[in-house]
Design a protein around this motif. Structure first.
Motif, PDB file in Angstrom:
ATOM      1  N   VAL A 254       5.548  -3.000  -7.725  1.00 40.31           N
ATOM      2  CA  VAL A 254       4.376  -2.280  -7.415  1.00 40.31           C
ATOM      3  C   VAL A 254       5.197  -1.181  -7.843  1.00 40.31           C
ATOM      4  N   VAL A 255       4.710  -0.545  -9.235  1.00 41.76           N
ATOM      5  CA  VAL A 255       5.900   1.105  -9.602  1.00 41.76           C
ATOM      6  C   VAL A 255       4.313   1.722 -10.139  1.00 41.76           C
ATOM      7  N   GLY A 256       4.764   3.054  -9.775  1.00 41.22           N
ATOM      8  CA  GLY A 256       3.841   3.916 -10.270  1.00 41.22           C
ATOM      9  C   GLY A 256       2.239   4.046 -10.105  1.00 41.22           C
ATOM     10  N   GLY A 257       2.004   3.930  -8.837  1.00 41.57           N
ATOM     11  CA  GLY A 257       0.781   3.608  -7.889  1.00 41.57           C
ATOM     12  C   GLY A 257       0.333   2.022  -8.337  1.00 41.57           C
ATOM     13  N   SER A 258       0.514   1.451  -9.102  1.00 37.75           N
ATOM     14  CA  SER A 258       0.075  -0.273  -9.118  1.00 37.75           C
ATOM     15  C   SER A 258       1.000  -1.379  -9.201  1.00 37.75           C
ATOM     16  N   LEU A 259      -0.128  -2.171  -9.060  1.00 31.57           N
ATOM     17  CA  LEU A 259       0.433  -2.977  -8.521  1.00 31.57           C
ATOM     18  C   LEU A 259       0.897  -3.643  -9.773  1.00 31.57           C
TER      19      LEU A 259
ATOM     20  N   ALA B 274      -7.299   0.153  -5.316  1.00 33.22           N
ATOM     21  CA  ALA B 274      -8.183  -0.822  -5.197  1.00 33.22           C
ATOM     22  C   ALA B 274      -7.651  -2.329  -4.529  1.00 33.22           C
ATOM     23  N   LEU B 275      -6.752  -1.982  -2.935  1.00 30.06           N
ATOM     24  CA  LEU B 275      -6.444  -2.817  -2.654  1.00 30.06           C
ATOM     25  C   LEU B 275      -6.160  -2.689  -1.198  1.00 30.06           C
ATOM     26  N   GLY B 276      -6.439  -3.256  -0.441  1.00 28.12           N
ATOM     27  CA  GLY B 276      -6.657  -3.661   1.208  1.00 28.12           C
ATOM     28  C   GLY B 276      -5.817  -3.913   1.596  1.00 28.12           C
ATOM     29  N   GLU B 277      -5.930  -4.418   2.797  1.00 30.89           N
ATOM     30  CA  GLU B 277      -4.604  -5.172   3.322  1.00 30.89           C
ATOM     31  C   GLU B 277      -3.862  -6.383   3.510  1.00 30.89           C
TER      32      GLU B 277
ATOM     33  N   GLU C  71       6.987 -10.254   2.763  1.00 33.63           N
ATOM     34  CA  GLU C  71       7.122  -8.787   3.867  1.00 33.63           C
ATOM     35  C   GLU C  71       7.743  -7.791   3.963  1.00 33.63           C
ATOM     36  N   ARG C  72       8.563  -7.513   2.440  1.00 31.92           N
ATOM     37  CA  ARG C  72       9.185  -6.267   1.177  1.00 31.92           C
ATOM     38  C   ARG C  72       8.432  -5.528   0.456  1.00 31.92           C
ATOM     39  N   LEU C  73       6.934  -6.816  -0.049  1.00 31.40           N
ATOM     40  CA  LEU C  73       6.157  -6.777  -0.788  1.00 31.40           C
ATOM     41  C   LEU C  73       5.348  -6.209  -0.221  1.00 31.40           C
ATOM     42  N   ALA C  74       4.302  -6.426   0.850  1.00 28.59           N
ATOM     43  CA  ALA C  74       3.797  -5.988   1.634  1.00 28.59           C
ATOM     44  C   ALA C  74       3.888  -4.462   2.117  1.00 28.59           C
TER      45      ALA C  74
ATOM     46  N   ALA D  90       3.521   1.207   1.295  1.00 22.71           N
ATOM     47  CA  ALA D  90       4.932   3.196   1.165  1.00 22.71           C
ATOM     48  C   ALA D  90       3.771   2.723  -0.129  1.00 22.71           C
ATOM     49  N   ALA D  91       2.818   2.350  -1.264  1.00 28.41           N
ATOM     50  CA  ALA D  91       2.694   2.968  -2.581  1.00 28.41           C
ATOM     51  C   ALA D  91       1.256   3.699  -2.607  1.00 28.41           C
ATOM     52  N   ARG D  92       1.085   3.075  -1.281  1.00 29.10           N
ATOM     53  CA  ARG D  92      -1.227   3.143  -0.985  1.00 29.10           C
ATOM     54  C   ARG D  92      -0.885   4.540  -0.472  1.00 29.10           C
ATOM     55  N   ALA D  93       0.472   5.144   0.938  1.00 29.12           N
ATOM     56  CA  ALA D  93       0.416   5.690   1.755  1.00 29.12           C
ATOM     57  C   ALA D  93       0.654   6.954   0.119  1.00 29.12           C
ATOM     58  N   THR D  94       1.248   6.985  -0.640  1.00 29.98           N
ATOM     59  CA  THR D  94       2.099   8.243  -1.778  1.00 29.98           C
ATOM     60  C   THR D  94       0.317   8.419  -2.199  1.00 29.98           C
ATOM     61  N   VAL D  95       0.132   7.977  -2.511  1.00 25.51           N
ATOM     62  CA  VAL D  95      -1.302   8.246  -3.369  1.00 25.51           C
ATOM     63  C   VAL D  95      -1.867   8.344  -3.104  1.00 25.51           C
TER      64      VAL D  95
END
Length: 153
Positions: free
Chosen positions: A66-71, A82-85, A140-143, A148-153
């Motif tokens: 998970v880097v630069g707003g992308s998975l 483009a990702l949900g829950e 859990e860590r990936l989720a 966190a990445a969705r919150a910063t974008v």
């Protein structure tokens, strides 16, 4: 303190037993070539072990980041917008999503030797992929990294 440029990175390495199997493949090839002499036998040992080790290494070289707003999962690169829950799957639930619950349109990054996984909904209406199934040792860590990445974008 500066935030990490890569909040999550995991390499899905092959288990240690596969390296032992690589040596056993080399021994088997050496035994096959034994009637042809010592040099072919040693070549079979070295070549068979090397070929099996390269195969094990390449299969275990896939990464999830998970880097630069992308998975980035293997060859796929998906913006986190483009990702949900994300649903953390324990070993039993992960097995169910690999088998009878699986959707043929889903993106599956499977490694059967990793018992846990993360299932992430795809919310992009243009994308026919309903979800991503990602084998991971730390779901859990990936989720949390995706959240966190969705919150910063």
């Amino acid at each position: 303190m500066q935030p990490s440029a890569t909040p999550y990175e995991e390499r899905l390495t092959a288990p240690r037993s596969w390296w032992l199997i690589s040596v056993l493949v080399g021994v088997a090839l050496a035994l096959v070539l034994l009637p042809f002499g010592t040099l072919p036998m040693l070549g079979g040992l070295a070549g068979g072990t090397a070929a099996a080790a390269v195969t094990a290494s390449s299969y275990g070289s896939v990464r999830i980041r998970v880097v630069g707003g992308s998975l980035i999962a293997g060859e796929a690169k998906i913006p986190v917008t483009a990702l949900g829950e994300a649903e953390v799957l324990d070993a039993e639930e992960a097995r169910a999503w690999r088998t009878h619950k699986a959707d043929t349109r889903a993106f599956l990054l499977l490694r059967a030797y990793i018992p846990t996984a993360l299932r992430v909904e795809v919310t992009d209406p243009e994308d026919p992929t309903p979800y991503l199934y990602l084998s991971t040792r730390e779901p859990e860590r990936l989720a949390e990294a995706l959240k966190a990445a969705r919150a910063t974008v």
